[in-house]
Scaffold this active site. Structure first.
Site, mmCIF file in Angstrom:
data_model
loop_
_atom_site.group_PDB
_atom_site.id
_atom_site.type_symbol
_atom_site.label_atom_id
_atom_site.label_comp_id
_atom_site.label_asym_id
_atom_site.label_seq_id
_atom_site.Cartn_x
_atom_site.Cartn_y
_atom_site.Cartn_z
ATOM 1 N N HIS A 150 67.488 1.583 32.387
ATOM 2 C CA HIS A 150 66.209 1.645 32.615
ATOM 3 C C HIS A 150 65.518 1.579 31.178
ATOM 4 O O HIS A 150 66.193 1.930 29.996
ATOM 5 C CB HIS A 150 65.860 3.061 33.095
ATOM 6 N N LYS A 174 61.938 6.522 30.302
ATOM 7 C CA LYS A 174 62.354 7.356 31.220
ATOM 8 C C LYS A 174 62.803 8.669 30.613
ATOM 9 O O LYS A 174 63.497 8.930 29.628
ATOM 10 C CB LYS A 174 63.616 6.644 32.046
HETATM 11 N N1 NAD Z 1 60.697 7.194 43.368
HETATM 12 C C1 NAD Z 1 60.695 6.206 42.812
HETATM 13 O O1 NAD Z 1 60.838 4.934 43.585
HETATM 14 C C2 NAD Z 1 60.246 6.095 41.214
HETATM 15 C C3 NAD Z 1 60.058 4.806 40.949
HETATM 16 C C4 NAD Z 1 59.607 4.565 39.346
HETATM 17 C C5 NAD Z 1 59.420 5.962 38.763
HETATM 18 N N2 NAD Z 1 59.860 7.055 39.422
HETATM 19 C C6 NAD Z 1 59.773 8.418 38.892
HETATM 20 O O2 NAD Z 1 58.294 8.682 38.752
HETATM 21 C C7 NAD Z 1 57.932 9.640 37.529
HETATM 22 C C8 NAD Z 1 56.738 8.990 36.791
HETATM 23 O O3 NAD Z 1 57.078 7.539 36.547
HETATM 24 P P1 NAD Z 1 55.936 6.764 35.452
HETATM 25 O O4 NAD Z 1 57.000 5.627 35.225
HETATM 26 O O5 NAD Z 1 54.479 6.559 36.413
HETATM 27 O O6 NAD Z 1 55.926 7.945 34.200
HETATM 28 P P2 NAD Z 1 54.375 7.753 33.347
HETATM 29 O O7 NAD Z 1 55.221 8.834 32.077
HETATM 30 O O8 NAD Z 1 54.037 6.495 33.017
HETATM 31 O O9 NAD Z 1 53.468 8.748 34.024
HETATM 32 C C9 NAD Z 1 53.504 10.120 34.341
HETATM 33 C C10 NAD Z 1 52.242 10.619 34.319
HETATM 34 O O10 NAD Z 1 52.362 12.135 34.907
HETATM 35 C C11 NAD Z 1 51.502 12.855 34.171
HETATM 36 N N3 NAD Z 1 51.531 14.160 34.348
HETATM 37 C C12 NAD Z 1 52.534 15.089 33.736
HETATM 38 N N4 NAD Z 1 52.419 16.303 34.237
HETATM 39 C C13 NAD Z 1 51.493 16.363 34.946
HETATM 40 C C14 NAD Z 1 50.862 17.248 35.849
HETATM 41 N N5 NAD Z 1 51.415 18.507 35.781
HETATM 42 N N6 NAD Z 1 50.016 16.793 36.826
HETATM 43 C C15 NAD Z 1 49.609 15.790 37.092
HETATM 44 N N7 NAD Z 1 49.971 14.759 36.188
HETATM 45 C C16 NAD Z 1 50.836 15.046 35.149
HETATM 46 C C17 NAD Z 1 51.541 12.423 32.727
HETATM 47 O O11 NAD Z 1 50.616 12.756 31.912
HETATM 48 C C18 NAD Z 1 51.831 10.858 33.008
HETATM 49 O O12 NAD Z 1 50.379 10.228 32.921
HETATM 50 C C19 NAD Z 1 59.034 9.528 36.717
HETATM 51 O O13 NAD Z 1 59.737 10.709 37.345
HETATM 52 C C20 NAD Z 1 59.825 8.383 37.204
HETATM 53 O O14 NAD Z 1 61.434 8.655 37.074
HETATM 54 C C21 NAD Z 1 60.299 6.901 40.681
#
Ligand code: NAD
Length: 257
Positions: free
Chosen positions: A145, A149
């Site tokens: 990844h 991440k």
């Molecule tokens: N399930 C899936 O299919 C899938 C796919 C991609 C990513 N993910 C997961 O999703 C999550 C987010 O991924 P991303 O790429 O968007 O990350 P990212 O870092 O781009 O975005 C995450 C956002 O969450 C915000 N955040 C943190 N704490 C918060 C809170 N208490 N309330 C509201 N917002 C908050 C951060 O400020 C950030 O902007 C990760 O855990 C990643 O592993 C899951």
């Protein structure tokens, strides 16, 4: 449908586009660090109040492993169907299941919402059954990844490992740390690499002295995750009318397709 997005990072923005393309309206974006979010609180109770006031009929949560449980605890009792994509909280599933039942909430979660990965799970289950009878073959899981991440190994790699354990009885234990000794035959090694901008690559390897069989899923973009999560929410909102409260997975969504 009116949708609230909790977490407006890379996935949050993708989710907004995917939802709007499917005719939904984004009524709230909550993220303490995103300049363009409509609510900028890191307090889950405040986020929940804003989500309730927004008139959202469904909520999608993609934040951070350190934030997800606080958000779930605050959002589930609203009684609004909740989709959670954040990874890294597998150990808390029993607690969240109990909360969903107590608060009569419906929560759909998946470490990977892409259609392709969910089909890949089924292919791996069949392959693991085939190799189960052949001690000549050893199995392993590998994932790569992007370097932003936060958790490792990925939730998808852990799901693949548990599918192998379920279908291939010669493997009984998942090992995610590096080995400083010879692995035991019953140990299934799951290894991770973090590099550049890779959206997500997962490989299941069956190896013997004369040959190797590798099954690979390679995500090309995040769009597949976002589309899967929005479709998952559409399913959850209609399932919430007829199903008892609790936790749901993509297996439940596929069973209805
Ligand atoms: N399930 C899936 O299919 C899938 C796919 C991609 C990513 N993910 C997961 O999703 C999550 C987010 O991924 P991303 O790429 O968007 O990350 P990212 O870092 O781009 O975005 C995450 C956002 O969450 C915000 N955040 C943190 N704490 C918060 C809170 N208490 N309330 C509201 N917002 C908050 C951060 O400020 C950030 O902007 C990760 O855990 C990643 O592993 C899951």
């Amino acid at each position: 449908m009116k949708i609230a997005l909790v977490g407006f990072g890379k996935m949050g923005h993708m989710l907004a586009s995917a939802a709007e393309r499917r005719g939904h309206e984004i009524v709230l974006t909550a993220d303490p660090f995103a300049d363009d979010a409509s609510v900028k609180s890191s307090d889950p109770a405040e986020t929940a109040r804003a989500a309730a006031a927004s008139g959202a009929q469904g909520i999608i949560e993609f934040t951070h492993p350190s934030s997800v449980l606080g958000n779930i605890r605050a959002l589930l009792p609203l009684g609004i169907p909740l989709v959670v994509g954040t990874t890294g909280w597998n150990d808390s599933i029993p607690e969240v299941r109990e909360l969903a039942e107590k608060s009569r909430g419906h929560l759909l979660h998946s470490a990977n919402f892409s259609l392709g990965v969910n089909l890949f799970y089924r292919i791996v289950a069949e392959a693991a059954k085939l190799f189960a009878g052949f001690d000549e073959y050893d199995e392993a899981v590998f994932e790569a990844h992007h370097n932003k991440k936060a958790d490792s190994p990925s939730g998808t790699a852990l799901e693949l490992a548990s599918i192998i354990l379920k279908n291939c009885p010669k493997k009984t234990e998942i090992v995610t740390s590096p080995f400083d000794r010879q692995p035991k035959p019953e140990e299934l090694h799951v290894s991770s690499v973090r590099i550049g901008a890779v959206p997500g690559t997962h490989k299941v390897i069956f190896d013997s002295l004369p040959d190797t069989i590798e099954l690979t899923h390679r995500a090309r973009s995040r769009e597949g995750f976002a589309l899967g999560a929005v479709c998952g929410l559409e399913w959850l909102v209609s399932a919430a009318d007829s199903r008892a409260p609790g936790l749901f997975t993509m297996d439940d969504v596929f069973a209805d397709m």
